[in-house]
Scaffold this active site. Structure first.
Site, mmCIF file in Angstrom:
data_model
loop_
_atom_site.group_PDB
_atom_site.id
_atom_site.type_symbol
_atom_site.label_atom_id
_atom_site.label_comp_id
_atom_site.label_asym_id
_atom_site.label_seq_id
_atom_site.Cartn_x
_atom_site.Cartn_y
_atom_site.Cartn_z
ATOM 1 N N MET A 166 0.860 -1.176 0.038
ATOM 2 C CA MET A 166 -0.030 -0.040 0.012
ATOM 3 C C MET A 166 0.890 1.179 -0.115
ATOM 4 S SD MET A 166 -3.311 -1.052 2.173
ATOM 5 C CE MET A 166 -2.802 -0.778 3.628
ATOM 6 N N LEU A 215 6.540 3.348 1.521
ATOM 7 C CA LEU A 215 7.518 2.430 1.547
ATOM 8 C C LEU A 215 8.680 2.503 2.693
ATOM 9 C CD1 LEU A 215 8.170 1.570 -2.304
ATOM 10 C CD2 LEU A 215 6.712 0.398 -0.744
ATOM 11 N N HIS A 263 9.125 -3.229 3.307
ATOM 12 C CA HIS A 263 8.615 -3.632 2.116
ATOM 13 C C HIS A 263 9.900 -3.644 1.235
ATOM 14 C CE1 HIS A 263 5.286 -0.392 3.417
ATOM 15 N NE2 HIS A 263 4.679 -1.705 3.034
#
Ligand code: AMP
Length: 284
Positions: A30, A33, A37
């Protein structure tokens, strides 16, 4: 790195990659970052010929009183991070592109979604199920990478791809933490520096449970109490749940046996910010 905004273009690119005999590694996110991630990006990069990430704040997985509107959106920094980590394509669809007018299909994942996080966030995992089914159909990855940070989500994803025969191999990677132990999360952006420090009690309470297990404790409620007591030492933390359960089913048996793989799941509020964390452990 190329930014792709439409489903049609993403599907065309994926089809071309597949046709050329290359494999696709995929990381759905989503955005906003962080190193959690990015560790998944690196895994995708290592494992597959082509690395694709998506950034989509998915409205169907947020409850009506949750933070969909204010969820951090940092597209420019995200694109730079993706370039640095050698991602080949980022897919950034609009809400309209993913859920055009007349959109009507939902998934209903049973059992594993009906406990713990699923009770606290009704509809959340079905929203995750919808968006991942769509993303898997659009990107057609050979491999997809998820963080242990969202432990129950990893069980849901495995169930989904198994039940719906989605031909993707799921990889679960370790939780990336700040030096002080706090699990990295896009929602940490909501915290002040002081709150970020205070929130480390979550990780510390997991470590305390680990020590208790090493001392031979097998009783579930005893473990819950150890974690709860530790969390309550931090006055700014409000516990949402502490769950100690078998790792593969999330079943809360009273007494664990030697060699049982268990998971300790925590959700807690620091101010208005809801944080989750977990630890996988083996009963001795
Ligand atoms: P999100 O953007 O929150 O939907 O997360 C996208 C993916 O990154 C999910 O598979 C998460 O589990 C994973 N992730 C989020 N935080 C971490 C972390 N601290 N360590 C490892 N993976 C993470």
């Amino acid at each position: 790195m190329q930014i792709i905004k439409t489903v049609a273009e993403m599907q065309m690119i994926s089809a071309q990659i597949k046709k050329s005999g290359q494999t696709i590694g995929f990381v759905p996110t989503m955005g906003a970052l962080h190193n959690g991630h990015l560790s998944l990006f690196d895994k995708a990069r290592q494992k597959a010929d082509v690395a694709i990430a998506s950034i989509f704040v998915n409205p169907t997985q947020f409850g009506p009183n949750e933070d969909y509107e204010k969820y951090p959106r940092t597209l420019e920094a995200d694109s730079e991070a993706a370039i640095k980590h050698n991602i080949d394509y980022i897919f950034i669809p609009s809400v309209q592109e993913m859920y055009p007018e007349g959109y009507s299909t939902y998934v209903n994942i049973k059992n594993i979604t009906e406990v713990v996080e699923g009770i606290k966030r009704p509809g959340h995992f079905n929203g995750v199920g919808v968006v991942l089914t769509k993303l898997f159909n659009i990107v057609a990855p050979d491999y997809a990478f998820f963080g242990q940070k969202d432990y129950q989500q990893t069980l849901v994803v495995k169930q989904l791809v198994k039940d719906l025969n989605i031909p993707v191999e799921i990889f679960v990677e370790p939780t990336v933490r700040l030096e002080n132990g706090l699990a990295m999360s896009s929602r940490n952006k909501y915290l002040s520096e002081e709150e970020r420090e205070r929130a480390t009690i979550i990780y510390k309470s997991l470590i305390e449970a680990k020590a208790a297990i090493q001392e031979g404790i097998k009783n579930r409620l005893e473990l819950v109490k150890i974690v709860t007591n530790k969390l309550n030492k931090e006055p700014k933390i409000k516990i949402d749940y502490v769950c100690v359960a078998l790792a593969d089913s999330l079943k809360e048996v009273d007494q664990f046996k030697s060699n049982d793989n268990i998971v300790i799941l925590i959700a807690a509020y620091m101010g208005n910010t809801r944080l989750i964390d977990n630890m996988l452990l083996t009963i001795i």
